[in-house]
Design a protein around this motif. Structure first.
Motif, mmCIF file in Angstrom:
data_model
loop_
_atom_site.group_PDB
_atom_site.id
_atom_site.type_symbol
_atom_site.label_atom_id
_atom_site.label_comp_id
_atom_site.label_asym_id
_atom_site.label_seq_id
_atom_site.Cartn_x
_atom_site.Cartn_y
_atom_site.Cartn_z
ATOM 1 N N MET A 1 29.645 42.879 33.430
ATOM 2 C CA MET A 1 30.697 43.067 34.010
ATOM 3 C C MET A 1 30.858 41.728 34.837
ATOM 4 S SD MET A 1 33.420 44.809 33.516
ATOM 5 C CE MET A 1 34.502 44.741 35.052
ATOM 6 N N HIS A 2 30.624 40.697 34.203
ATOM 7 C CA HIS A 2 30.983 39.315 34.940
ATOM 8 C C HIS A 2 32.545 38.950 35.040
ATOM 9 C CE1 HIS A 2 30.391 37.972 30.880
ATOM 10 N NE2 HIS A 2 30.760 36.812 31.206
ATOM 11 N N GLU A 3 33.303 39.850 34.169
ATOM 12 C CA GLU A 3 34.703 39.574 34.215
ATOM 13 C C GLU A 3 35.142 39.978 35.535
ATOM 14 O OE1 GLU A 3 32.849 41.521 31.976
ATOM 15 O OE2 GLU A 3 33.686 40.623 29.790
ATOM 16 N N LEU A 4 34.453 40.441 36.577
ATOM 17 C CA LEU A 4 35.121 40.669 37.856
ATOM 18 C C LEU A 4 35.007 39.272 38.642
ATOM 19 C CD1 LEU A 4 36.143 42.929 39.739
ATOM 20 C CD2 LEU A 4 33.758 43.349 40.501
ATOM 21 N N SER A 5 33.956 38.952 38.433
ATOM 22 C CA SER A 5 33.804 37.444 39.292
ATOM 23 C C SER A 5 34.795 36.338 38.363
ATOM 24 C CB SER A 5 32.507 36.755 39.286
ATOM 25 O OG SER A 5 31.595 37.513 38.326
ATOM 26 N N LEU A 6 34.823 36.442 37.221
ATOM 27 C CA LEU A 6 35.833 35.498 36.324
ATOM 28 C C LEU A 6 37.276 35.921 36.889
ATOM 29 C CD1 LEU A 6 34.337 35.553 32.658
ATOM 30 C CD2 LEU A 6 34.195 33.766 34.395
ATOM 31 N N THR A 7 37.650 37.019 37.099
ATOM 32 C CA THR A 7 39.024 37.504 37.624
ATOM 33 C C THR A 7 39.127 37.087 38.922
ATOM 34 O OG1 THR A 7 38.696 39.382 35.893
ATOM 35 C CG2 THR A 7 40.685 39.397 37.480
ATOM 36 N N GLN A 8 38.257 37.074 39.923
ATOM 37 C CA GLN A 8 38.314 36.718 41.117
ATOM 38 C C GLN A 8 38.556 35.140 41.081
ATOM 39 O OE1 GLN A 8 34.809 38.105 42.763
ATOM 40 N NE2 GLN A 8 35.613 39.817 43.472
ATOM 41 N N SER A 9 37.847 34.436 40.308
ATOM 42 C CA SER A 9 38.329 32.885 39.998
ATOM 43 C C SER A 9 39.546 32.720 39.745
ATOM 44 C CB SER A 9 37.182 32.266 38.994
ATOM 45 O OG SER A 9 35.858 32.381 39.520
ATOM 46 N N LEU A 10 39.956 33.538 38.597
ATOM 47 C CA LEU A 10 41.384 33.374 38.011
ATOM 48 C C LEU A 10 42.450 33.603 39.369
ATOM 49 C CD1 LEU A 10 43.754 33.751 35.682
ATOM 50 C CD2 LEU A 10 43.024 36.216 35.800
ATOM 51 N N VAL A 11 42.283 34.547 40.141
ATOM 52 C CA VAL A 11 43.166 34.779 41.175
ATOM 53 C C VAL A 11 43.234 33.540 42.086
ATOM 54 C CG1 VAL A 11 43.817 36.366 43.090
ATOM 55 C CG2 VAL A 11 43.356 37.306 40.940
ATOM 56 N N GLU A 12 42.148 33.160 42.596
ATOM 57 C CA GLU A 12 41.898 31.919 43.310
ATOM 58 C C GLU A 12 42.690 30.893 42.684
ATOM 59 O OE1 GLU A 12 37.922 30.763 44.529
ATOM 60 O OE2 GLU A 12 37.458 32.846 45.047
ATOM 61 N N ILE A 13 42.364 30.417 41.359
ATOM 62 C CA ILE A 13 42.710 29.238 40.887
ATOM 63 C C ILE A 13 44.450 29.389 40.966
ATOM 64 C CG2 ILE A 13 43.414 28.084 38.764
ATOM 65 C CD1 ILE A 13 40.366 28.705 37.845
ATOM 66 N N ALA A 14 44.862 30.732 40.639
ATOM 67 C CA ALA A 14 46.668 30.932 40.440
ATOM 68 C C ALA A 14 46.939 30.681 41.958
ATOM 69 C CB ALA A 14 46.743 32.284 39.856
ATOM 70 N N GLU A 15 46.528 31.374 42.844
ATOM 71 C CA GLU A 15 46.932 31.115 44.228
ATOM 72 C C GLU A 15 46.967 29.695 44.659
ATOM 73 O OE1 GLU A 15 45.063 34.196 46.811
ATOM 74 O OE2 GLU A 15 47.012 34.715 47.138
ATOM 75 N N GLU A 16 45.820 28.960 44.584
ATOM 76 C CA GLU A 16 45.947 27.691 44.858
ATOM 77 C C GLU A 16 46.742 26.568 44.217
ATOM 78 O OE1 GLU A 16 41.701 26.253 44.418
ATOM 79 O OE2 GLU A 16 42.655 24.126 44.070
ATOM 80 N N HIS A 17 46.998 26.757 43.067
ATOM 81 C CA HIS A 17 48.121 26.186 42.272
ATOM 82 C C HIS A 17 49.489 26.412 42.583
ATOM 83 C CE1 HIS A 17 45.739 23.489 39.306
ATOM 84 N NE2 HIS A 17 44.965 24.617 39.662
ATOM 85 N N ALA A 47 40.185 44.196 35.720
ATOM 86 C CA ALA A 47 39.708 43.629 37.026
ATOM 87 C C ALA A 47 41.083 42.980 37.451
ATOM 88 C CB ALA A 47 38.650 42.499 36.752
ATOM 89 N N PHE A 48 41.914 42.252 36.923
ATOM 90 C CA PHE A 48 43.061 41.719 37.671
ATOM 91 C C PHE A 48 43.887 42.607 38.410
ATOM 92 C CE2 PHE A 48 47.505 40.118 37.257
ATOM 93 C CZ PHE A 48 47.021 38.871 38.042
ATOM 94 N N ASP A 49 43.909 43.970 38.071
ATOM 95 C CA ASP A 49 44.865 44.980 38.753
ATOM 96 C C ASP A 49 44.254 44.999 40.298
ATOM 97 O OD1 ASP A 49 46.584 45.383 36.960
ATOM 98 O OD2 ASP A 49 45.952 47.153 36.116
ATOM 99 N N VAL A 50 42.778 45.035 40.222
ATOM 100 C CA VAL A 50 41.869 45.098 41.400
ATOM 101 C C VAL A 50 42.137 43.821 42.343
ATOM 102 C CG1 VAL A 50 39.748 45.631 42.453
ATOM 103 C CG2 VAL A 50 40.705 46.807 40.071
ATOM 104 N N CYS A 51 41.654 42.697 41.591
ATOM 105 C CA CYS A 51 41.449 41.542 42.126
ATOM 106 C C CYS A 51 42.817 40.884 42.782
ATOM 107 C CB CYS A 51 40.869 40.404 41.166
ATOM 108 S SG CYS A 51 39.157 41.075 40.808
ATOM 109 N N SER A 52 43.958 41.214 42.165
ATOM 110 C CA SER A 52 45.332 40.630 42.682
ATOM 111 C C SER A 52 46.026 41.230 43.595
ATOM 112 C CB SER A 52 46.045 40.640 41.405
ATOM 113 O OG SER A 52 46.583 41.889 41.101
ATOM 114 N N ARG A 53 45.247 42.538 44.035
ATOM 115 C CA ARG A 53 46.056 43.400 45.185
ATOM 116 C C ARG A 53 46.036 42.537 46.494
ATOM 117 N NH1 ARG A 53 43.637 49.013 43.945
ATOM 118 N NH2 ARG A 53 44.505 48.854 41.803
#
Lengths: 113, 256
Positions: A1-17, A47-53
């Protein structure tokens, strides 16, 4: 389930940009996921539903573009799709197959307001 | 286009007109093109530069749980502690049991507990090594969380990933978990003392590993009987030597 950390990175990258461009809400994120990347698109969506909250990306539509595996054999020069991580050429069987696509895990674009 | 009345929201094409709603700015598309692992890769590059300056050879040990990573470390540390100075980072979801086993050998060790996390990342390792005097270390061993999947994707700044496979796991693991064996420089087939009791075809295992990674180096050993350990020690010594030379650290500066 490293998708959880990948999705955290996804949200970080999106917010930063989004912040850098003066955006306040992220409406959509387009992600490229190779079929041989080791990440499962369904798990990323979950994971995106959880990480993007509570972030700028909450409620954003996540569009995942799946990229098929493809490569070229250095021995027989065949160019072909490949659905496994392997160096064995699907055409001639030699150990010379090198992937050119299929391992992507990349944020392509954002829709922001 | 405005979804309420259909008028264009930008440009001179919009004729003057009145209505009782506000135009929302249209969403903008931002081109990002950034890898999801970019941040980890940046931190790993920082770790790698730090290790390079110190001239320390760094290995990331990966395998399924129970393949013998900690036992391999224990025996290696006990037998090489005189020639080489080690430091060890232990990764597990919980407990400091492995760190206690390593500490018993007298080698400096830091335990990372990842909680629910299934792998170590470059950020955790960067902080864990702050406790060590790397300039006085020849070889840093990072024992990853026992997991043949997730740790493959996360660069820690190591020189090499070393994948352990014990013979009781079956010879087809490299085909089933190709990501890990593609990422590894060296595969160690461990617990070879058990070969007489099980159906494990060494040749097939070597072939399977080369099918996913033609360049992979392969060693076979038993931490229990000691068979094959000498070749592993030679491999380590060569890596340490090359790293010192590449980093410009003279060997006498490193020798206690």
């Amino acid at each position: 389930m490293h998708e959880l950390s990948l999705t955290q990175s996804l949200v970080e990258i999106a917010e930063e940009h989004a912040r850098r461009a003066g955006g306040t809400v992220i409406r959509g994120i387009t992600l490229e996921v190779g079929e041989l990347s080791g990440a499962v698109p369904e798990a990323l969506e979950f994971a995106f539903d959880v990480c993007s909250r509570g972030t700028l990306a909450e409620g954003a539509t996540l569009t995942i573009r799946r990229v098929p595996g493809h490569g070229r054999c250095a021995v027989c020069a065949a160019e072909t799709v490949c659905h496994e991580l392997t160096a064995v050429c699907p055409v001639c069987g030699a150990l010379g197959f090198e992937l050119d696509t299929g391992t992507e895990l990349r944020v392509l674009e954002l829709e922001v307001d | 286009m405005c979804i309420d009345c259909g008028c264009p929201t930008t440009g001179a094409a919009s004729p003057p007109h009145h209505h009782d709603h506000e135009h929302e700015p249209a969403p903008r598309t931002l081109c990002v093109e950034e890898d999801l692992l970019a941040k980890n890769d940046r931190l790993a590059a920082g770790n790698r530069a730090h290790f390079q300056r110190a001239g320390v050879f760094v290995l990331n040990l990966v395998s399924s749980p129970g393949s013998g990573k900690t036992t391999l470390l224990e025996r290696t540390l006990r037998e090489l502690n005189v020639q080489l100075r080690f430091a060890v980072v232990e990764g597990d979801q919980q407990t400091s049991r492995d760190a206690e086993r390593i500490a018993a050998t007298g080698v400096p060790v830091r335990q990372i507990n990842t909680g629910a996390g299934c792998h170590l990342d470059a950020h955790m390792v960067g902080h864990a090594v702050e406790a060590f005097d790397l300039a006085q270390t020849d070889l840093l061993m990072i024992e990853n969380v026992g997991n043949l999947v997730c740790p493959a994707s996360f660069d820690l700044g190591e020189d090499h990933k070393v994948a352990l496979l014990s013979v009781t796991e079956g010879e087809d693991k490299p085909l089933k978990y190709p990501q890990m064996f593609r990422a590894a420089t060296l595969m160690i087939i461990n617990k070879t003392d058990l070969l007489p009791y099980i159906d494990f075809d060494l040749n097939r295992c070597r072939d399977f590993a080369r099918q996913v990674n033609p360049k992979i180096e392969i060693l076979e050993l038993s931490c229990r009987s000691g068979a094959g350990m000498a070749e592993w020690y030679d491999w380590l010594a060569a890596g340490v030597r090359e790293k010192r030379e590449a980093s410009g650290v003279r060997s006498e500066e490193k020798t206690p």
